[in-house]
Design an enzyme around this catalytic site. Sequence first.
Site: not given
Length: 568
Positions: A482, A213
Amino acid sequence: MTDITPEQLAKQADVERIKDKSNYLRGTLSKSLQDPLTGALAEDDTQLCKYHGLYQQDDRDLRDERRRQKLEPRYQFMARIRMPGGICTPTQWLEVDRIANTWCNNSIRLTSRQTVQLHGIVKRNLKKTIAEINAALLDTIAACGDVNRNVMCNPNPQQSRLHAEVYEYARRISEHLTPRTTAYHEIWLDEELLSSSRQDEEPIYGKRYLPRKFKIAVAIPPSNDVDIFANDLGFIAIAEADHLSGFNVSAGGGLSMTHGEPDTYPRLADVIGYCPKNKALQVAEEIVTIQRDFGDRSHRKHARFKYTIEDRGIDWLKFELNQRLGWSLEPPRPFVFEHSGDRYGWVEGANDTWHYTLFIRNGRIFDTEIQPMMTGLREIAKVHDGDFRLTANQNLMIGQVSSKRKPVIDELLEKYQLSCGDQTGLRLNSMACVALPTCGLAMAESERYFPSLLEKLDKIVKQAGLADDPILIRMTGCPNGCARSVLGEIGFIGKAPGKYNLYLGAGFYGQRLNKLYRENINEEQILAELTPILQRYAREREPGQRFGDFVIKAGYVREVLTGRDFHL
């Protein structure tokens, strides 16, 4: 971008094989969606669906019981919307609300990357959900997977003229780096876009996309609420006479790691130079292609851009980038970050407009008897004449409110009890990831547990006289970052059920990582460790001294400025 031989592909991570044979992210997704015998997708398709903005999950609270009943896990899906800069219209908000209450679990989750996640979608409703998101002029393309993710941008109501210009670049970068494959429209929207005589092309990504990512953020000093240095690529807006002139470019940030593997570590980005604003898209593309060509495709845990830079060095990156650009970045321009949090309540903007920022606990919007938040925001959206802006701290801004509508919004905020109320500075600067029961990576609770821990910490800070002091505190259920826990002045990372690693000492402006202080401790131990530190901070701090700076000066932890020092 070069072709790869079968022998070379065999030595790479299995996901590279999946991407290589997927026909530009199609795989067998259409067939998997039609299989009525399981609530899951085929194994390879669970990887490919991420590029379409979906994660296959299951309810981990029910795993053991369903296993005893010899049933498959209760599979469900999370859909993540691509929303550059976190801005949507009231009409779009109403559609997201309707979709959440029709096909999902009756909640909206605001993420730390300024977008929306919808949880609890069952497989038979996936196509309906995606189609209705698309009808609202939103999409989930590239919200997950080995591609550029949602591009972040400061809401910045105090400088809304500048924000509007900067936001436009964030939006253009997002569009420029969106995959070109027509698979999304074919699979989810039943649009036959690809003729048999033409093949898909990905001029930026290639058929195997990126090794991992990729995250981009745009910051507008003096606010660093997007945590610019946590991103693979950052653009720091440089203004002249309140107009955008260009960007300082930062590269190599990333926060994920793995417990017990010191070769994995968080890293803050380096500022590598300045580019004029009209060159920003070219810089973004070339940085992405460098990671495409040099990123590690053999070891997923070593595949992020931060490791590409660590292995080769910043000087190598600058040389390679300048070669590809055909011109050189200029030296960085001066800038200063002064805060990283949100400005709650009403803030006056430009052009006789107002902005109201709501505190959303851990980003979860739903109705309770005490606070019907979801209903209240729905009613506000019906009369709102501006926009909605998601912040990078999981909060929501009712933006661009006209003076005429401000009293109406005020009345609805009061009616549905949506104001921030009497919250401590600690709570107002808190974040938590989703974790259990849906995240497959979670080792411990986060979103569901964090509010109860904060209740106990609130009492401690109030007794110490720190009720109004902003202290960055963040929790994640695993070390993947996150909620940006390694950038919390107080950070918790889940280690096992009920057990967390406690980290201290990050910079309040996002300029410094924190450091492990205590390992694998429970709530009782957390409170026992933090209470005397907070009390001492209240007694001994210097004027204006932040908590993260204090714990370093007091000797609780060492300062950590580079990723390689994180585990030392």
